[in-house]
Design a protein around this motif. Structure first.
Motif, PDB file in Angstrom:
ATOM      1  N   PHE A  78      43.748  32.967  38.367  1.00 17.97           N
ATOM      2  CA  PHE A  78      44.314  33.741  37.252  1.00 17.97           C
ATOM      3  C   PHE A  78      43.197  34.240  36.330  1.00 17.97           C
ATOM      4  O   PHE A  78      43.236  35.384  35.864  1.00 17.97           O
ATOM      5  N   ALA A  86      41.494  37.081  38.062  1.00 22.03           N
ATOM      6  CA  ALA A  86      42.356  38.271  38.018  1.00 22.03           C
ATOM      7  C   ALA A  86      42.299  38.904  36.630  1.00 22.03           C
ATOM      8  O   ALA A  86      42.178  40.131  36.499  1.00 22.03           O
ATOM      9  N   PHE A 114      49.774  41.314  41.963  1.00 20.16           N
ATOM     10  CA  PHE A 114      50.211  39.933  41.719  1.00 20.16           C
ATOM     11  C   PHE A 114      51.728  39.868  41.774  1.00 20.16           C
ATOM     12  O   PHE A 114      52.413  40.880  41.598  1.00 20.16           O
ATOM     13  N   ILE A 133      48.532  35.721  34.468  1.00 20.35           N
ATOM     14  CA  ILE A 133      47.531  36.762  34.761  1.00 20.35           C
ATOM     15  C   ILE A 133      47.454  37.766  33.606  1.00 20.35           C
ATOM     16  O   ILE A 133      46.363  38.142  33.163  1.00 20.35           O
ATOM     17  N   VAL A 191      46.572  38.498  44.190  1.00 21.76           N
ATOM     18  CA  VAL A 191      46.812  37.080  43.921  1.00 21.76           C
ATOM     19  C   VAL A 191      47.849  36.606  44.945  1.00 21.76           C
ATOM     20  O   VAL A 191      48.961  37.129  45.012  1.00 21.76           O
TER      21      VAL A 191
END
Ligand code: AMP
Ligand code: MG
Length: 328
Positions: A16, A19, A31, A132, A171
């Motif tokens: 996370f 990202a 994601f 995220i 992700v």
């Protein structure tokens, strides 16, 4: 035009953080959200937003939904009427997008709004999506993470099928729980208008609004449509779709719902039942994966058995109708 390596990021705190850093630096990161997988970019960065249109091949007149994690952040970007406040507190976080007047000083790229004075906002409930967006520290523009016009992704693998080499990272999170996109509700005027059926049902909205369920439809006149990017043909698999099929013809594959058995089903090379027990929620979660699988069979026609038009069935039927529409 694949032009870069697409990194796979784990759905854990390190992933996370990575990202979030990529998004802050103007990168494109896909994601999971509770609706479908989104392709995120920093909504305040015009260059990053341009990357979304390019990677998806999305027409630039089609504006993007802006994702934030808290109502207070949404309130900094848009003007909320008392009705909008009430709806937001009832349904956020969750699969509902509100179209509202943009605040003059909102730092959102014009490209993300396709030059409109309105803004479409959503507060997602998926813990992964929230972590995220939080890590990025930015409002995130995120359409579905597929090539424009293709079937929306509900798994990380679907994203890679469409966008490998075109985006910076995916992700590798959970399957999207709802499985269809958000409901879009316009609250630009005093009256709420349902622009797109989705994860929140018309009846749930009507109950809070105090409307009859039908009273939310877009008035039919020749004004420009309120929802500019809602194209008739969308979610298009290679195969043609035949809706409300009560028989399966030779060579067709079948998409089923509940206990209804179309005639000729025995001969179908492949059939997928979205929910044998007739549960619309289960069916919505399975829809886009099933369309991809049926399409991969190479059959030229997917026959779709009848699906109810109430509750989440309205969103299912909407997506199927777009998938069946003649391609331009
Ligand atoms: P999606 O394709 O799922 O990303 O949904 C985007 C849709 O939301 C667009 O096609 C529009 O119909 C609607 N939308 C997004 N932004 C705006 C906006 N600023 N004003 C009005 N509608 C919007
Ligand atoms: Mg989409």
């Amino acid at each position: 035009m694949p032009d870069r390596i697409t990194r796979r990021l784990a759905a854990d705190s390190a992933g996370f953080a990575e990202a979030g850093a990529l998004l802050r630096a103007g990168g494109l990161v896909a994601f999971p959200t509770e609706t479908v997988y989104g392709l995120g970019a920093d909504a305040s960065n015009g260059h990053a937003v341009a990357g979304i249109y390019e990677a998806k091949g999305r027409p630039r007149f089609n504006p993007l939904i802006i994702h934030v994690t808290r109502i207070e952040e949404a309130e900094r970007l848009a003007v909320f009427s008392p009705l909008a406040e009430k709806i937001a507190h009832q349904f956020w976080p969750g699969p509902l997008t509100l179209v509202l007047p943009k605040r003059e000083n909102a730092a959102i790229s014009d490209l993300a709004l396709a030059g409109l004075s309105s803004i479409a906002l959503r507060v997602p409930s998926s813990a992964t999506a929230r972590a995220i967006i939080e890590a990025s520290g930015r409002p995130i523009a995120a359409p579905s993470a597929n090539r424009s016009g293709h079937v929306s992704p509900t798994l990380a693998a679907h994203v890679l099928d469409d966008l490998e080499g075109r985006i910076d990272a995916v992700v590798m999170g959970e399957a999207a729980e709802v499985g269809v996109e958000s409901t879009i509700l316009s609250l630009l005027d005093d009256r709420a208008i349902l622009l797109r059926p989705g994860g929140v049902t018309r009846t749930d909205l009507a109950a809070i609004l105090g409307y009859e369920p039908e009273a939310m439809d877009e008035p039919h006149d020749d004004k420009a449509p309120l929802a500019p990017g809602l194209l008739k043909s969308h979610y298009a698999p290679e195969a043609q779709l035949r809706l409300d099929a009560e028989t399966i013809e030779a060579g067709e594959v079948a998409l089923l719902f509940g206990t209804f058995r179309p005639k000729g089903l025995e001969a179908a090379k492949l059939s997928i039942n979205l929910s044998p027990r007739g549960d619309l929620k289960e069916a919505a979660a399975a829809l886009f994966s099933a369309l991809r699988l049926l399409d991969q069979s190479g059959a030229s026609v997917i026959a779709v058995a009848p699906i109810p038009d109430f509750g989440l069935g309205e969103a299912l039927r909407d997506r199927l109708a777009r998938a069946a529409a003649p391609r331009s």
